[in-house]
Design a protein around this motif. Sequence first.
Motif, PDB file in Angstrom:
ATOM      1  N   TYR A   1       3.098  -6.975  15.937  1.00 14.20           N
ATOM      2  CA  TYR A   1       4.143  -6.105  15.390  1.00 14.20           C
ATOM      3  C   TYR A   1       4.576  -5.087  16.451  1.00 14.20           C
ATOM      4  O   TYR A   1       5.780  -4.870  16.683  1.00 14.20           O
ATOM      5  CB  TYR A   1       3.620  -5.378  14.147  1.00 14.20           C
ATOM      6  CG  TYR A   1       4.630  -4.445  13.504  1.00 14.20           C
ATOM      7  CD1 TYR A   1       5.344  -4.837  12.374  1.00 14.20           C
ATOM      8  CD2 TYR A   1       4.864  -3.163  14.020  1.00 14.20           C
ATOM      9  CE1 TYR A   1       6.280  -3.981  11.788  1.00 14.20           C
ATOM     10  CE2 TYR A   1       5.785  -2.317  13.441  1.00 14.20           C
ATOM     11  CZ  TYR A   1       6.499  -2.724  12.321  1.00 14.20           C
ATOM     12  OH  TYR A   1       7.416  -1.878  11.750  1.00 14.20           O
ATOM     13  N   ALA A  34      -1.810  -2.415   5.609  1.00 11.78           N
ATOM     14  CA  ALA A  34      -2.435  -2.788   4.332  1.00 11.78           C
ATOM     15  C   ALA A  34      -2.225  -4.268   4.036  1.00 11.78           C
ATOM     16  O   ALA A  34      -3.143  -4.965   3.572  1.00 11.78           O
ATOM     17  CB  ALA A  34      -1.864  -1.930   3.205  1.00 11.78           C
ATOM     18  N   LYS A  35      -1.027  -4.764   4.304  1.00 14.17           N
ATOM     19  CA  LYS A  35      -0.717  -6.162   4.020  1.00 14.17           C
ATOM     20  C   LYS A  35      -1.593  -7.101   4.828  1.00 14.17           C
ATOM     21  O   LYS A  35      -2.175  -8.052   4.294  1.00 14.17           O
ATOM     22  CB  LYS A  35       0.758  -6.429   4.319  1.00 14.17           C
ATOM     23  CG  LYS A  35       1.182  -7.874   4.108  1.00 14.17           C
ATOM     24  CD  LYS A  35       2.649  -8.074   4.475  1.00 14.17           C
ATOM     25  CE  LYS A  35       3.053  -9.539   4.341  1.00 14.17           C
ATOM     26  NZ  LYS A  35       4.476  -9.746   4.731  1.00 14.17           N
ATOM     27  N   PRO A  80       3.731   0.727  10.434  1.00 11.31           N
ATOM     28  CA  PRO A  80       3.654   1.338   9.100  1.00 11.31           C
ATOM     29  C   PRO A  80       2.356   1.018   8.362  1.00 11.31           C
ATOM     30  O   PRO A  80       1.796  -0.078   8.500  1.00 11.31           O
ATOM     31  CB  PRO A  80       4.856   0.729   8.363  1.00 11.31           C
ATOM     32  CG  PRO A  80       5.749   0.193   9.425  1.00 11.31           C
ATOM     33  CD  PRO A  80       4.861  -0.214  10.550  1.00 11.31           C
ATOM     34  N   GLY A  81       1.904   1.973   7.570  1.00 17.44           N
ATOM     35  CA  GLY A  81       0.705   1.767   6.768  1.00 17.44           C
ATOM     36  C   GLY A  81       0.836   0.589   5.822  1.00 17.44           C
ATOM     37  O   GLY A  81      -0.148  -0.118   5.558  1.00 17.44           O
ATOM     38  N   LYS A  82       2.041   0.351   5.309  1.00 15.88           N
ATOM     39  CA  LYS A  82       2.247  -0.787   4.404  1.00 15.88           C
ATOM     40  C   LYS A  82       1.977  -2.109   5.109  1.00 15.88           C
ATOM     41  O   LYS A  82       1.425  -3.042   4.514  1.00 15.88           O
ATOM     42  CB  LYS A  82       3.668  -0.766   3.843  1.00 15.88           C
ATOM     43  CG  LYS A  82       3.919   0.324   2.802  1.00 15.88           C
ATOM     44  CD  LYS A  82       5.328   0.212   2.234  1.00 15.88           C
ATOM     45  CE  LYS A  82       5.563   1.279   1.165  1.00 15.88           C
ATOM     46  NZ  LYS A  82       6.950   1.185   0.598  1.00 15.88           N
ATOM     47  N   PHE A  83       2.373  -2.194   6.381  1.00 19.50           N
ATOM     48  CA  PHE A  83       2.116  -3.415   7.142  1.00 19.50           C
ATOM     49  C   PHE A  83       0.623  -3.574   7.397  1.00 19.50           C
ATOM     50  O   PHE A  83       0.063  -4.672   7.259  1.00 19.50           O
ATOM     51  CB  PHE A  83       2.875  -3.385   8.467  1.00 19.50           C
ATOM     52  CG  PHE A  83       2.682  -4.622   9.298  1.00 19.50           C
ATOM     53  CD1 PHE A  83       3.453  -5.757   9.077  1.00 19.50           C
ATOM     54  CD2 PHE A  83       1.716  -4.662  10.291  1.00 19.50           C
ATOM     55  CE1 PHE A  83       3.262  -6.908   9.839  1.00 19.50           C
ATOM     56  CE2 PHE A  83       1.515  -5.801  11.052  1.00 19.50           C
ATOM     57  CZ  PHE A  83       2.296  -6.934  10.823  1.00 19.50           C
ATOM     58  N   ASN A 116      -5.469  -4.773   2.162  1.00 23.42           N
ATOM     59  CA  ASN A 116      -5.615  -3.421   1.591  1.00 23.42           C
ATOM     60  C   ASN A 116      -6.934  -2.747   1.957  1.00 23.42           C
ATOM     61  O   ASN A 116      -7.319  -1.766   1.322  1.00 23.42           O
ATOM     62  CB  ASN A 116      -5.450  -3.449   0.066  1.00 23.42           C
ATOM     63  CG  ASN A 116      -4.038  -3.806  -0.351  1.00 23.42           C
ATOM     64  OD1 ASN A 116      -3.070  -3.252   0.171  1.00 23.42           O
ATOM     65  ND2 ASN A 116      -3.909  -4.762  -1.267  1.00 23.42           N
ATOM     66  N   ASP A 176      -4.884   1.270   4.929  1.00 24.64           N
ATOM     67  CA  ASP A 176      -3.437   1.440   4.714  1.00 24.64           C
ATOM     68  C   ASP A 176      -2.878   2.594   5.529  1.00 24.64           C
ATOM     69  O   ASP A 176      -1.868   3.199   5.179  1.00 24.64           O
ATOM     70  CB  ASP A 176      -3.133   1.628   3.231  1.00 24.64           C
ATOM     71  CG  ASP A 176      -3.782   2.881   2.656  1.00 24.64           C
ATOM     72  OD1 ASP A 176      -4.485   3.601   3.408  1.00 24.64           O
ATOM     73  OD2 ASP A 176      -3.609   3.137   1.445  1.00 24.64           O
ATOM     74  N   THR A 177      -3.545   2.901   6.634  1.00 31.09           N
ATOM     75  CA  THR A 177      -3.132   4.003   7.497  1.00 31.09           C
ATOM     76  C   THR A 177      -2.107   3.540   8.516  1.00 31.09           C
ATOM     77  O   THR A 177      -2.264   2.478   9.121  1.00 31.09           O
ATOM     78  CB  THR A 177      -4.362   4.572   8.241  1.00 31.09           C
ATOM     79  OG1 THR A 177      -5.357   4.954   7.285  1.00 31.09           O
ATOM     80  CG2 THR A 177      -3.986   5.782   9.077  1.00 31.09           C
ATOM     81  N   SER A 178      -1.051   4.311   8.730  1.00 33.75           N
ATOM     82  CA  SER A 178      -0.101   3.986   9.787  1.00 33.75           C
ATOM     83  C   SER A 178      -0.767   4.201  11.143  1.00 33.75           C
ATOM     84  O   SER A 178      -1.669   5.033  11.289  1.00 33.75           O
ATOM     85  CB  SER A 178       1.152   4.851   9.669  1.00 33.75           C
ATOM     86  OG  SER A 178       0.826   6.226   9.790  1.00 33.75           O
TER      87      SER A 178
END
Length: 429
Positions: A204, A117-118, A112-115, A122, A125-127
Amino acid sequence: MTELILEEKGHAGITGAQLAKAIKQSVAGCQGLKRVLLVVPDYTRYHSNAGNIANLYYHFLEPGCHVNLLVALGTHAAMTPDECRHMYGDIPFDRFIMHNWRKDTVHLGTVPGKFVAKVSGNLLDTSIDVEVSRHVMQGEYDLVLSVGQVVPHEIVGMANQSKNIFVGCGGFSIINLSHMLGAFYGMERIMGRDKTPVRQVFDYAQEHFLKKVPLCYVLTVTTAPGGNICTHGLYIGRGRKYFEAAVAKAQQTNMILVDKPLKKVVVYLNETEFRSTWIGNKSIYRTRMAIADGGELIVLAPGVEKFGEDAEIDPLIRKYGYCGREKVLQLVEENADLRDSLSAAAHLIHGSSDGRFSITYCTQHLTKQEVERALFGYLPYQQAARMYNPQKLLDGFNTLPNGDEIYYISKPSLGLWASKDKFEGERGM
Protein backbone atom coordinates in the motif's frame (compact mmCIF):
# COMPACT_ATOMS: atom_id res chain seq x y z
CA MET A 1 16.90 0.14 -16.36
CA THR A 2 16.71 -3.17 -18.16
CA GLU A 3 14.54 -5.48 -16.06
CA LEU A 4 15.50 -9.14 -16.01
CA ILE A 5 15.36 -12.46 -14.22
CA LEU A 6 18.42 -14.71 -14.06
CA GLU A 7 18.16 -18.09 -12.34
CA GLU A 8 20.64 -20.93 -12.00
CA LYS A 9 20.45 -23.93 -14.27
CA GLY A 10 20.31 -27.02 -12.10
CA HIS A 11 21.71 -26.37 -8.63
CA ALA A 12 25.17 -25.03 -9.45
CA GLY A 13 24.41 -21.38 -8.78
CA ILE A 14 24.92 -18.37 -11.02
CA THR A 15 28.56 -17.87 -11.98
CA GLY A 16 30.43 -14.65 -11.27
CA ALA A 17 30.69 -13.95 -14.98
CA GLN A 18 26.94 -14.45 -15.48
CA LEU A 19 26.18 -12.16 -12.55
CA ALA A 20 28.49 -9.41 -13.80
CA LYS A 21 27.02 -9.64 -17.30
CA ALA A 22 23.47 -9.30 -15.94
CA ILE A 23 24.37 -6.33 -13.71
CA LYS A 24 26.07 -4.56 -16.59
CA GLN A 25 23.13 -5.30 -18.88
CA SER A 26 20.65 -3.85 -16.40
CA VAL A 27 22.24 -0.37 -16.60
CA ALA A 28 23.56 -0.49 -20.17
CA GLY A 29 20.66 1.57 -21.48
CA CYS A 30 20.75 4.22 -18.75
CA GLN A 31 21.79 7.52 -20.28
CA GLY A 32 22.70 10.80 -18.63
CA LEU A 33 22.83 9.57 -15.04
CA LYS A 34 24.63 12.06 -12.79
CA ARG A 35 23.90 10.68 -9.32
CA VAL A 36 22.89 7.15 -8.31
CA LEU A 37 21.96 5.86 -4.85
CA LEU A 38 22.47 2.20 -3.97
CA VAL A 39 20.31 1.20 -1.00
CA VAL A 40 22.21 -1.72 0.49
CA PRO A 41 21.99 -4.06 3.52
CA ASP A 42 24.28 -3.98 6.53
CA TYR A 43 26.86 -6.55 7.60
CA THR A 44 24.25 -8.85 9.14
CA ARG A 45 23.18 -9.61 5.53
CA TYR A 46 26.69 -10.43 4.38
CA HIS A 47 25.64 -13.65 2.65
CA SER A 48 23.06 -11.86 0.50
CA ASN A 49 25.79 -11.23 -2.11
CA ALA A 50 24.68 -7.59 -2.06
CA GLY A 51 28.30 -6.61 -1.40
CA ASN A 52 29.54 -8.03 -4.68
CA ILE A 53 26.53 -6.72 -6.62
CA ALA A 54 26.87 -3.20 -5.21
CA ASN A 55 30.57 -3.20 -6.03
CA LEU A 56 29.79 -4.18 -9.63
CA TYR A 57 27.20 -1.40 -9.94
CA TYR A 58 29.62 1.11 -8.42
CA HIS A 59 32.33 0.36 -10.96
CA PHE A 60 29.97 0.14 -13.94
CA LEU A 61 28.38 3.51 -13.06
CA GLU A 62 31.09 5.53 -11.37
CA PRO A 63 33.03 6.66 -14.45
CA GLY A 64 30.01 8.64 -15.60
CA CYS A 65 28.25 9.61 -12.38
CA HIS A 66 28.55 9.94 -8.62
CA VAL A 67 27.45 6.87 -6.62
CA ASN A 68 26.53 6.79 -2.93
CA LEU A 69 25.50 3.81 -0.81
CA LEU A 70 22.74 4.24 1.78
CA VAL A 71 23.02 1.42 4.31
CA ALA A 72 19.50 0.25 5.20
CA LEU A 73 20.19 -0.19 8.90
CA GLY A 74 16.67 0.02 10.28
CA THR A 75 17.43 0.05 14.01
CA HIS A 76 20.74 -1.83 13.63
CA ALA A 77 24.15 -0.42 14.55
CA ALA A 78 26.13 1.48 11.91
CA MET A 79 28.66 -0.42 9.85
CA THR A 80 32.35 0.11 10.60
CA PRO A 81 34.93 0.92 7.91
CA ASP A 82 36.30 -2.63 8.22
CA GLU A 83 32.84 -4.14 7.75
CA CYS A 84 32.21 -1.97 4.70
CA ARG A 85 35.54 -2.97 3.23
CA HIS A 86 34.98 -6.67 3.87
CA MET A 87 31.45 -6.67 2.45
CA TYR A 88 31.64 -4.00 -0.26
CA GLY A 89 35.26 -4.20 -1.37
CA ASP A 90 37.15 -1.16 -2.64
CA ILE A 91 34.29 1.36 -2.53
CA PRO A 92 35.57 4.38 -0.54
CA PHE A 93 34.07 4.64 2.93
CA ASP A 94 33.11 8.28 2.34
CA ARG A 95 30.55 7.07 -0.22
CA PHE A 96 28.55 5.28 2.50
CA ILE A 97 25.62 6.93 4.30
CA MET A 98 24.40 5.26 7.50
CA HIS A 99 20.62 5.53 7.85
CA ASN A 100 19.43 7.21 11.05
CA TRP A 101 15.89 6.04 11.74
CA ARG A 102 15.29 8.65 14.44
CA LYS A 103 16.56 11.81 12.74
CA ASP A 104 16.95 11.44 8.99
CA THR A 105 13.49 10.70 7.57
CA VAL A 106 10.69 12.63 5.89
CA HIS A 107 6.96 11.96 6.32
CA LEU A 108 5.26 10.70 3.15
CA GLY A 109 1.72 9.92 4.26
CA THR A 110 -0.33 7.48 6.29
CA VAL A 111 -1.59 3.94 5.81
CA PRO A 112 -5.18 4.20 7.12
CA GLY A 113 -6.21 2.28 10.22
CA LYS A 114 -9.13 0.80 8.28
CA PHE A 115 -6.71 -0.77 5.81
CA VAL A 116 -4.50 -2.11 8.62
CA ALA A 117 -7.57 -3.61 10.31
CA LYS A 118 -8.71 -5.22 7.06
CA VAL A 119 -5.40 -6.96 6.30
CA SER A 120 -4.84 -8.02 9.91
CA GLY A 121 -8.30 -9.43 10.56
CA ASN A 122 -8.95 -6.56 13.02
CA LEU A 123 -5.98 -7.48 15.21
CA LEU A 124 -4.65 -3.95 14.79
CA ASP A 125 -6.58 -0.89 13.58
CA THR A 126 -3.96 1.81 14.09
CA SER A 127 -2.98 4.09 11.21
CA ILE A 128 0.70 3.88 10.28
CA ASP A 129 2.72 6.98 9.38
CA VAL A 130 5.19 6.31 6.58
CA GLU A 131 8.58 7.95 6.99
CA VAL A 132 11.53 7.21 4.70
CA SER A 133 15.11 8.49 4.45
CA ARG A 134 15.35 11.93 2.91
CA HIS A 135 18.13 10.63 0.67
CA VAL A 136 15.59 8.38 -1.07
CA MET A 137 12.76 10.88 -1.21
CA GLN A 138 14.14 14.36 -1.84
CA GLY A 139 15.18 14.01 -5.47
CA GLU A 140 18.94 13.99 -4.90
CA TYR A 141 19.42 11.03 -7.26
CA ASP A 142 18.52 10.16 -10.85
CA LEU A 143 18.24 6.46 -9.97
CA VAL A 144 17.75 4.55 -6.72
CA LEU A 145 18.75 0.86 -6.78
CA SER A 146 17.64 -1.14 -3.75
CA VAL A 147 19.79 -4.28 -3.41
CA GLY A 148 19.06 -7.18 -1.08
CA GLN A 149 18.11 -10.78 -0.42
CA VAL A 150 14.66 -12.38 -0.46
CA VAL A 151 14.61 -14.89 2.39
CA PRO A 152 12.06 -16.02 5.02
CA HIS A 153 11.52 -13.30 7.62
CA GLU A 154 9.77 -13.13 10.98
CA ILE A 155 8.06 -9.73 10.52
CA VAL A 156 7.08 -9.49 6.87
CA GLY A 157 7.11 -13.14 5.74
CA MET A 158 9.70 -12.79 2.99
CA ALA A 159 12.38 -10.14 3.40
CA ASN A 160 13.38 -7.36 1.06
CA GLN A 161 11.86 -5.49 -1.86
CA SER A 162 9.95 -2.53 -0.31
CA LYS A 163 10.89 -3.66 3.22
CA ASN A 164 14.39 -2.41 2.39
CA ILE A 165 12.88 1.06 1.96
CA PHE A 166 10.14 1.20 4.60
CA VAL A 167 12.02 -0.52 7.44
CA GLY A 168 15.67 -0.50 6.39
CA CYS A 169 15.40 3.21 5.53
CA GLY A 170 12.24 3.89 7.54
CA GLY A 171 11.31 5.93 10.58
CA PHE A 172 9.76 5.56 14.01
CA SER A 173 6.11 4.82 13.22
CA ILE A 174 6.43 2.35 10.36
CA ILE A 175 9.27 0.43 12.03
CA ASN A 176 7.48 0.16 15.36
CA LEU A 177 4.00 -0.56 14.07
CA SER A 178 5.02 -2.99 11.33
CA HIS A 179 6.90 -5.01 13.94
CA MET A 180 3.94 -4.96 16.29
CA LEU A 181 1.52 -5.89 13.49
CA GLY A 182 3.69 -8.91 12.69
CA ALA A 183 3.87 -9.89 16.36
CA PHE A 184 0.10 -9.60 16.81
CA TYR A 185 -0.57 -11.68 13.71
CA GLY A 186 1.94 -14.37 14.71
CA MET A 187 5.24 -15.51 13.25
CA GLU A 188 3.99 -18.99 12.41
CA ARG A 189 1.37 -17.45 10.12
CA ILE A 190 3.90 -15.12 8.50
CA MET A 191 7.32 -16.68 7.96
CA GLY A 192 8.00 -18.03 4.48
CA ARG A 193 4.83 -16.50 3.00
CA ASP A 194 4.31 -13.54 0.68
CA LYS A 195 1.05 -11.63 1.14
CA THR A 196 1.13 -11.20 4.90
CA PRO A 197 -0.47 -8.23 6.67
CA VAL A 198 2.88 -6.44 6.95
CA ARG A 199 3.71 -7.03 3.29
CA GLN A 200 0.29 -5.67 2.30
CA VAL A 201 0.96 -2.52 4.33
CA PHE A 202 4.27 -2.11 2.48
CA ASP A 203 2.54 -2.71 -0.86
CA TYR A 204 0.00 0.00 0.00
CA ALA A 205 2.75 2.43 0.99
CA GLN A 206 4.72 1.73 -2.16
CA GLU A 207 1.69 2.22 -4.42
CA HIS A 208 0.68 5.48 -2.77
CA PHE A 209 3.95 7.12 -1.75
CA LEU A 210 6.85 5.94 -3.95
CA LYS A 211 5.44 6.53 -7.44
CA LYS A 212 7.70 9.49 -8.15
CA VAL A 213 10.90 7.84 -6.89
CA PRO A 214 13.12 6.48 -9.72
CA LEU A 215 13.38 3.20 -7.87
CA CYS A 216 14.35 -0.29 -9.04
CA TYR A 217 14.84 -3.43 -6.94
CA VAL A 218 17.78 -5.79 -7.34
CA LEU A 219 16.85 -8.97 -5.47
CA THR A 220 18.88 -12.09 -4.77
CA VAL A 221 18.16 -15.59 -3.53
CA THR A 222 21.27 -17.12 -1.96
CA THR A 223 22.65 -19.85 0.25
CA ALA A 224 26.14 -20.21 1.70
CA PRO A 225 27.28 -23.86 1.81
CA GLY A 226 30.60 -24.05 3.65
CA GLY A 227 30.49 -20.28 4.07
CA ASN A 228 30.74 -19.65 0.32
CA ILE A 229 27.96 -17.49 -1.13
CA CYS A 230 25.95 -19.24 -3.82
CA THR A 231 23.49 -17.08 -5.78
CA HIS A 232 20.53 -19.08 -7.05
CA GLY A 233 18.54 -16.21 -8.54
CA LEU A 234 18.82 -12.54 -9.49
CA TYR A 235 15.67 -10.46 -10.05
CA ILE A 236 15.92 -6.88 -11.31
CA GLY A 237 12.78 -4.81 -11.71
CA ARG A 238 10.29 -2.58 -9.92
CA GLY A 239 7.15 -4.60 -10.62
CA ARG A 240 5.82 -7.05 -8.07
CA LYS A 241 6.29 -9.97 -10.47
CA TYR A 242 10.05 -9.82 -9.89
CA PHE A 243 9.57 -10.06 -6.14
CA GLU A 244 7.09 -12.91 -6.54
CA ALA A 245 9.55 -14.83 -8.72
CA ALA A 246 12.22 -14.36 -6.04
CA VAL A 247 9.78 -15.51 -3.34
CA ALA A 248 9.03 -18.70 -5.26
CA LYS A 249 12.74 -19.42 -5.64
CA ALA A 250 13.45 -18.69 -1.96
CA GLN A 251 10.61 -20.96 -0.87
CA GLN A 252 12.29 -23.76 -2.81
CA THR A 253 15.84 -22.89 -1.78
CA ASN A 254 15.74 -21.43 1.74
CA MET A 255 12.99 -23.44 3.43
CA ILE A 256 14.09 -26.68 5.06
CA LEU A 257 11.17 -28.90 6.00
CA VAL A 258 11.77 -31.79 8.41
CA ASP A 259 9.62 -34.91 8.63
CA LYS A 260 8.83 -34.50 12.33
CA PRO A 261 9.47 -31.90 15.05
CA LEU A 262 13.03 -31.79 16.38
CA LYS A 263 13.82 -32.50 20.03
CA LYS A 264 17.18 -30.73 20.22
CA VAL A 265 18.47 -27.99 17.92
CA VAL A 266 21.90 -26.35 18.13
CA VAL A 267 22.42 -23.06 16.27
CA TYR A 268 25.77 -21.33 15.77
CA LEU A 269 25.92 -17.53 15.53
CA ASN A 270 29.05 -16.40 13.71
CA GLU A 271 30.78 -13.90 15.98
CA THR A 272 31.49 -11.38 13.21
CA GLU A 273 27.81 -11.20 12.21
CA PHE A 274 25.89 -11.64 15.47
CA ARG A 275 26.76 -9.31 18.34
CA SER A 276 23.32 -8.85 19.89
CA THR A 277 20.29 -10.96 20.70
CA TRP A 278 18.30 -8.47 18.56
CA ILE A 279 19.94 -10.09 15.54
CA GLY A 280 20.98 -13.38 17.13
CA ASN A 281 17.39 -14.32 17.93
CA LYS A 282 17.09 -15.41 14.32
CA SER A 283 18.22 -18.65 15.94
CA ILE A 284 14.79 -18.69 17.62
CA TYR A 285 12.61 -17.19 14.88
CA ARG A 286 13.85 -19.42 12.10
CA THR A 287 13.70 -22.70 14.05
CA ARG A 288 10.59 -22.36 16.21
CA MET A 289 8.34 -24.15 13.72
CA ALA A 290 10.72 -27.12 13.65
CA ILE A 291 11.18 -27.62 17.41
CA ALA A 292 8.97 -30.05 19.27
CA ASP A 293 6.91 -29.13 22.33
CA GLY A 294 9.21 -29.72 25.30
CA GLY A 295 12.21 -29.53 23.00
CA GLU A 296 15.46 -27.66 23.45
CA LEU A 297 17.28 -24.90 21.56
CA ILE A 298 20.99 -24.33 22.26
CA VAL A 299 22.37 -21.06 20.85
CA LEU A 300 26.15 -20.91 20.48
CA ALA A 301 26.77 -17.15 20.59
CA PRO A 302 30.48 -16.33 20.96
CA GLY A 303 30.15 -12.76 19.67
CA VAL A 304 26.91 -11.69 21.39
CA GLU A 305 27.76 -8.87 23.78
CA LYS A 306 24.48 -6.94 24.10
CA PHE A 307 20.74 -7.30 23.68
CA GLY A 308 19.57 -4.39 21.52
CA GLU A 309 21.38 -2.90 18.52
CA ASP A 310 19.86 0.48 19.38
CA ALA A 311 21.18 2.17 22.52
CA GLU A 312 17.67 3.08 23.70
CA ILE A 313 16.20 -0.38 23.05
CA ASP A 314 18.91 -2.41 24.80
CA PRO A 315 17.85 -1.23 28.30
CA LEU A 316 14.23 -2.17 27.58
CA ILE A 317 15.19 -5.74 26.71
CA ARG A 318 17.30 -5.94 29.86
CA LYS A 319 14.45 -4.52 31.94
CA TYR A 320 11.60 -6.76 30.75
CA GLY A 321 13.23 -9.83 29.22
CA TYR A 322 11.81 -12.30 26.71
CA CYS A 323 8.74 -13.01 28.80
CA GLY A 324 6.23 -14.24 26.22
CA ARG A 325 3.37 -12.86 24.19
CA GLU A 326 0.66 -12.45 26.83
CA LYS A 327 3.01 -10.91 29.38
CA VAL A 328 4.45 -8.47 26.83
CA LEU A 329 0.98 -7.31 25.79
CA GLN A 330 0.19 -6.68 29.47
CA LEU A 331 3.46 -4.78 29.93
CA VAL A 332 2.72 -2.58 26.92
CA GLU A 333 -0.58 -1.58 28.51
CA GLU A 334 1.07 -0.83 31.84
CA ASN A 335 4.39 0.80 30.88
CA ALA A 336 4.86 3.92 28.77
CA ASP A 337 8.50 3.18 27.92
CA LEU A 338 7.54 -0.09 26.22
CA ARG A 339 4.40 1.42 24.70
CA ASP A 340 6.62 4.07 23.08
CA SER A 341 8.95 1.42 21.64
CA LEU A 342 6.68 -1.13 20.00
CA SER A 343 9.45 -2.64 17.90
CA ALA A 344 11.15 -3.59 21.19
CA ALA A 345 7.86 -5.05 22.49
CA ALA A 346 7.45 -7.07 19.30
CA HIS A 347 11.03 -8.28 19.61
CA LEU A 348 10.35 -9.51 23.15
CA ILE A 349 7.39 -11.51 21.84
CA HIS A 350 9.42 -12.98 19.00
CA GLY A 351 12.31 -13.93 21.26
CA SER A 352 10.22 -16.12 23.55
CA SER A 353 9.05 -19.68 22.94
CA ASP A 354 6.05 -18.95 25.19
CA GLY A 355 7.16 -21.87 27.30
CA ARG A 356 6.85 -24.36 24.46
CA PHE A 357 10.58 -25.23 24.37
CA SER A 358 13.66 -24.18 26.35
CA ILE A 359 16.20 -21.67 25.03
CA THR A 360 19.79 -21.65 26.29
CA TYR A 361 22.16 -18.87 25.22
CA CYS A 362 25.85 -19.77 25.37
CA THR A 363 27.87 -16.56 25.61
CA GLN A 364 31.31 -15.34 26.59
CA HIS A 365 30.64 -11.59 26.76
CA LEU A 366 27.24 -11.52 28.48
CA THR A 367 27.25 -12.85 32.03
CA LYS A 368 25.07 -15.60 33.47
CA GLN A 369 23.14 -12.96 35.40
CA GLU A 370 22.49 -10.84 32.29
CA VAL A 371 21.33 -13.80 30.21
CA GLU A 372 19.09 -15.22 32.92
CA ARG A 373 17.61 -11.80 33.66
CA ALA A 374 16.54 -11.75 30.00
CA LEU A 375 14.76 -15.05 30.81
CA PHE A 376 17.00 -17.36 28.80
CA GLY A 377 18.90 -20.34 30.14
CA TYR A 378 22.67 -19.88 30.29
CA LEU A 379 25.74 -21.99 29.55
CA PRO A 380 29.30 -20.63 29.24
CA TYR A 381 30.29 -20.60 25.60
CA GLN A 382 33.52 -22.57 25.99
CA GLN A 383 31.73 -25.33 27.89
CA ALA A 384 28.97 -25.44 25.28
CA ALA A 385 31.49 -25.47 22.41
CA ARG A 386 33.15 -28.55 23.91
CA MET A 387 29.78 -30.28 24.02
CA TYR A 388 28.66 -29.06 20.59
CA ASN A 389 31.83 -28.28 18.64
CA PRO A 390 30.89 -26.04 15.69
CA GLN A 391 34.11 -27.04 13.95
CA LYS A 392 33.02 -30.67 13.82
CA LEU A 393 29.25 -30.56 13.45
CA LEU A 394 27.60 -30.79 10.05
CA ASP A 395 24.42 -28.98 9.10
CA GLY A 396 21.48 -31.28 9.75
CA PHE A 397 21.33 -34.35 11.96
CA ASN A 398 24.37 -35.29 14.07
CA THR A 399 24.89 -38.05 16.62
CA LEU A 400 27.18 -36.97 19.47
CA PRO A 401 29.74 -39.28 21.15
CA ASN A 402 27.34 -39.73 24.08
CA GLY A 403 24.64 -40.97 21.72
CA ASP A 404 22.51 -37.82 21.74
CA GLU A 405 20.99 -36.79 18.42
CA ILE A 406 20.92 -33.09 17.61
CA TYR A 407 20.01 -30.99 14.59
CA TYR A 408 22.71 -28.42 13.80
CA ILE A 409 22.32 -25.12 11.92
CA SER A 410 25.35 -22.99 11.09
CA LYS A 411 23.65 -20.08 9.30
CA PRO A 412 20.19 -19.35 10.72
CA SER A 413 19.77 -16.09 8.78
CA LEU A 414 19.73 -17.93 5.45
CA GLY A 415 16.76 -20.19 5.99
CA LEU A 416 13.57 -21.24 7.69
CA TRP A 417 13.30 -24.62 9.37
CA ALA A 418 9.85 -26.12 9.97
CA SER A 419 8.11 -29.46 10.26
CA LYS A 420 6.41 -30.43 7.01
CA ASP A 421 2.91 -30.21 8.43
CA LYS A 422 3.36 -26.43 8.92
CA PHE A 423 3.62 -25.88 5.15
CA GLU A 424 1.56 -28.72 3.73
CA GLY A 425 1.03 -27.90 0.05
CA GLU A 426 2.37 -24.34 0.36
CA ARG A 427 6.05 -24.34 -0.55
CA GLY A 428 6.77 -23.08 -4.06
CA MET A 429 3.36 -21.38 -4.27
